[in-house]
Design a protein around this motif. Structure first.
Motif, PDB file in Angstrom:
ATOM      1  N   PRO A 144       0.964  -1.258  -0.026  1.00  0.00           N
ATOM      2  CA  PRO A 144      -0.163   0.013   0.002  1.00  0.00           C
ATOM      3  C   PRO A 144       0.830   1.119  -0.166  1.00  0.00           C
ATOM      4  O   PRO A 144       1.944   1.293   0.381  1.00  0.00           O
ATOM      5  CB  PRO A 144      -0.837  -0.031   1.249  1.00  0.00           C
ATOM      6  N   VAL A 145       0.308   2.310  -0.566  1.00  0.00           N
ATOM      7  CA  VAL A 145       0.963   3.784  -0.409  1.00  0.00           C
ATOM      8  C   VAL A 145       1.012   3.960   0.820  1.00  0.00           C
ATOM      9  O   VAL A 145       2.139   4.779   1.368  1.00  0.00           O
ATOM     10  CB  VAL A 145       0.415   4.652  -1.488  1.00  0.00           C
ATOM     11  N   ALA A 146       0.089   3.908   1.737  1.00  0.00           N
ATOM     12  CA  ALA A 146       0.075   4.478   2.822  1.00  0.00           C
ATOM     13  C   ALA A 146      -0.605   3.260   3.860  1.00  0.00           C
ATOM     14  O   ALA A 146      -1.259   2.422   3.673  1.00  0.00           O
ATOM     15  CB  ALA A 146      -1.224   5.665   3.088  1.00  0.00           C
ATOM     16  N   ALA A 147      -0.217   3.608   5.005  1.00  0.00           N
ATOM     17  CA  ALA A 147      -0.305   2.212   6.158  1.00  0.00           C
ATOM     18  C   ALA A 147      -1.807   2.669   6.712  1.00  0.00           C
ATOM     19  O   ALA A 147      -2.249   1.899   7.779  1.00  0.00           O
ATOM     20  CB  ALA A 147       0.641   2.362   7.286  1.00  0.00           C
ATOM     21  N   GLY A 148      -2.548   3.509   6.156  1.00  0.00           N
ATOM     22  CA  GLY A 148      -3.888   3.823   6.756  1.00  0.00           C
ATOM     23  C   GLY A 148      -4.846   4.676   5.717  1.00  0.00           C
ATOM     24  O   GLY A 148      -4.258   4.453   4.436  1.00  0.00           O
ATOM     25  N   GLU A 149      -6.167   4.720   6.061  1.00  0.00           N
ATOM     26  CA  GLU A 149      -6.904   5.189   4.956  1.00  0.00           C
ATOM     27  C   GLU A 149      -6.644   6.621   4.759  1.00  0.00           C
ATOM     28  O   GLU A 149      -6.170   7.451   5.404  1.00  0.00           O
ATOM     29  CB  GLU A 149      -8.383   5.059   5.438  1.00  0.00           C
ATOM     30  N   PRO A 150      -7.002   7.104   3.436  1.00  0.00           N
ATOM     31  CA  PRO A 150      -6.705   8.304   3.047  1.00  0.00           C
ATOM     32  C   PRO A 150      -7.387   9.436   4.003  1.00  0.00           C
ATOM     33  O   PRO A 150      -8.322   9.123   4.485  1.00  0.00           O
ATOM     34  CB  PRO A 150      -6.920   8.606   1.578  1.00  0.00           C
ATOM     35  N   ALA A 151      -6.710  10.571   3.968  1.00  0.00           N
ATOM     36  CA  ALA A 151      -7.284  11.578   4.626  1.00  0.00           C
ATOM     37  C   ALA A 151      -7.742  12.659   3.912  1.00  0.00           C
ATOM     38  O   ALA A 151      -6.986  12.972   2.938  1.00  0.00           O
ATOM     39  CB  ALA A 151      -6.294  12.126   5.799  1.00  0.00           C
ATOM     40  N   LEU A 152      -8.834  13.432   4.205  1.00  0.00           N
ATOM     41  CA  LEU A 152      -9.006  14.701   3.603  1.00  0.00           C
ATOM     42  C   LEU A 152      -8.270  15.940   4.030  1.00  0.00           C
ATOM     43  O   LEU A 152      -7.720  15.967   5.347  1.00  0.00           O
ATOM     44  CB  LEU A 152     -10.631  14.958   3.940  1.00  0.00           C
ATOM     45  N   VAL A 153      -7.828  16.672   3.004  1.00  0.00           N
ATOM     46  CA  VAL A 153      -7.061  17.877   3.318  1.00  0.00           C
ATOM     47  C   VAL A 153      -7.798  18.529   4.686  1.00  0.00           C
ATOM     48  O   VAL A 153      -8.846  18.925   4.718  1.00  0.00           O
ATOM     49  CB  VAL A 153      -6.866  18.869   2.086  1.00  0.00           C
ATOM     50  N   GLY A 154      -6.776  18.835   5.524  1.00  0.00           N
ATOM     51  CA  GLY A 154      -7.095  19.720   6.686  1.00  0.00           C
ATOM     52  C   GLY A 154      -7.730  18.903   7.707  1.00  0.00           C
ATOM     53  O   GLY A 154      -8.116  19.321   8.970  1.00  0.00           O
ATOM     54  N   GLU A 155      -7.965  17.460   7.526  1.00  0.00           N
ATOM     55  CA  GLU A 155      -8.977  16.691   8.602  1.00  0.00           C
ATOM     56  C   GLU A 155      -7.879  16.188   9.418  1.00  0.00           C
ATOM     57  O   GLU A 155      -6.447  15.820   9.141  1.00  0.00           O
ATOM     58  CB  GLU A 155      -9.371  15.406   7.666  1.00  0.00           C
ATOM     59  N   ARG A 156      -8.106  16.027  10.743  1.00  0.00           N
ATOM     60  CA  ARG A 156      -7.147  15.395  12.041  1.00  0.00           C
ATOM     61  C   ARG A 156      -6.875  14.022  11.465  1.00  0.00           C
ATOM     62  O   ARG A 156      -7.784  13.277  11.204  1.00  0.00           O
ATOM     63  CB  ARG A 156      -7.674  15.718  12.974  1.00  0.00           C
ATOM     64  N   TYR A 157      -5.980  13.470  11.617  1.00  0.00           N
ATOM     65  CA  TYR A 157      -5.724  12.206  11.303  1.00  0.00           C
ATOM     66  C   TYR A 157      -5.256  11.162  12.444  1.00  0.00           C
ATOM     67  O   TYR A 157      -4.253  11.565  13.223  1.00  0.00           O
ATOM     68  CB  TYR A 157      -4.613  12.003  10.202  1.00  0.00           C
ATOM     69  N   THR A 158      -5.906  10.154  12.961  1.00  0.00           N
ATOM     70  CA  THR A 158      -5.707   9.291  13.824  1.00  0.00           C
ATOM     71  C   THR A 158      -5.121   7.989  13.450  1.00  0.00           C
ATOM     72  O   THR A 158      -6.008   7.489  12.839  1.00  0.00           O
ATOM     73  CB  THR A 158      -6.870   9.112  14.801  1.00  0.00           C
ATOM     74  N   PHE A 173      -0.483  12.933   8.469  1.00  0.00           N
ATOM     75  CA  PHE A 173      -0.709  11.812   7.309  1.00  0.00           C
ATOM     76  C   PHE A 173       0.603  11.447   6.740  1.00  0.00           C
ATOM     77  O   PHE A 173       0.778  10.391   6.291  1.00  0.00           O
ATOM     78  CB  PHE A 173      -1.857  12.192   6.466  1.00  0.00           C
ATOM     79  N   ARG A 174       1.361  12.457   6.409  1.00  0.00           N
ATOM     80  CA  ARG A 174       2.587  12.355   5.485  1.00  0.00           C
ATOM     81  C   ARG A 174       3.609  11.369   6.225  1.00  0.00           C
ATOM     82  O   ARG A 174       4.185  10.545   5.837  1.00  0.00           O
ATOM     83  CB  ARG A 174       3.586  13.565   5.562  1.00  0.00           C
ATOM     84  N   THR A 175       3.503  11.149   7.588  1.00  0.00           N
ATOM     85  CA  THR A 175       4.148  10.357   8.417  1.00  0.00           C
ATOM     86  C   THR A 175       3.640   8.660   8.090  1.00  0.00           C
ATOM     87  O   THR A 175       4.448   7.902   7.979  1.00  0.00           O
ATOM     88  CB  THR A 175       4.139  10.473  10.012  1.00  0.00           C
ATOM     89  N   VAL A 176       2.537   8.678   8.047  1.00  0.00           N
ATOM     90  CA  VAL A 176       1.637   7.375   7.796  1.00  0.00           C
ATOM     91  C   VAL A 176       1.979   6.863   6.361  1.00  0.00           C
ATOM     92  O   VAL A 176       2.411   5.908   6.372  1.00  0.00           O
ATOM     93  CB  VAL A 176       0.238   7.602   8.259  1.00  0.00           C
ATOM     94  N   ALA A 177       1.825   7.802   5.577  1.00  0.00           N
ATOM     95  CA  ALA A 177       2.197   7.512   4.052  1.00  0.00           C
ATOM     96  C   ALA A 177       3.548   7.019   3.921  1.00  0.00           C
ATOM     97  O   ALA A 177       3.985   5.833   3.272  1.00  0.00           O
ATOM     98  CB  ALA A 177       1.853   8.770   3.136  1.00  0.00           C
ATOM     99  N   MET A 178       4.604   7.768   4.405  1.00  0.00           N
ATOM    100  CA  MET A 178       5.828   7.519   4.321  1.00  0.00           C
ATOM    101  C   MET A 178       6.411   6.288   4.773  1.00  0.00           C
ATOM    102  O   MET A 178       7.452   5.623   4.197  1.00  0.00           O
ATOM    103  CB  MET A 178       6.805   8.900   4.836  1.00  0.00           C
TER     104      MET A 178
END
Length: 133
Positions: free
Chosen positions: A39-53, A61-66
């Motif tokens: 997968p490109v990211a280890a979690g589901e995608p996030a909307l711009v400006g949305e808090r990510y848990t 979110f970049r940390t999860v994706a990277m």
């Protein structure tokens, strides 16, 4: 830039050691397979400006994706990201195809249509964005 100036030779040598470890681990994986699909990211995608848990923590979110793409970048192996479909909320889901060093043609020549359809079907994703005809 300032953070880079604060790094010393020991930091550089440790980072180089870690990079070599990642390169060796990927090389070992490729002794038993021709390509790696992740997968490109280890979690589901996030909307711009949305808090990510992620895993109960608020993270960028970049940390999860990277976390799922950084190894390939550090090791210098060829990789190609493609959209694998959409989640139930209509957000895109990406996958990354990685090949061993020197096998750029393997990634570039991968049949995107059949591969994309197989991933969509295997993951149970929607082939079209919500609202598309």
């Amino acid at each position: 830039m300032q953070q880079g100036l604060e790094l010393g030779i020991d930091d550089y040598l440790e980072a180089s050691r870690l990079r070599m470890g990642v390169t060796g681990a990927l090389s070992a994986i490729f002794t038993s397979c021709a390509v790696l699909l992740t997968p490109v990211a280890a979690g589901e995608p996030a909307l711009v400006g949305e808090r990510y848990t992620h895993l109960g923590e608020d993270v960028d979110f970049r940390t999860v994706a990277m976390s799922t793409t950084m190894g390939q970048n550090l090791a210098g192996v060829p990789a190609c990201t493609f959209r694998a479909g959409f989640d139930p909320e209509g957000l895109p889901v990406g996958m990354q195809l990685t090949a061993p060093q020197g096998a750029e043609g393997t990634v570039a020549d991968a049949p995107r249509g059949p591969l994309e359809r197989a991933v969509i079907q295997g993951l149970g994703l929607n082939a079209q964005e919500a609202g598309d005809p």
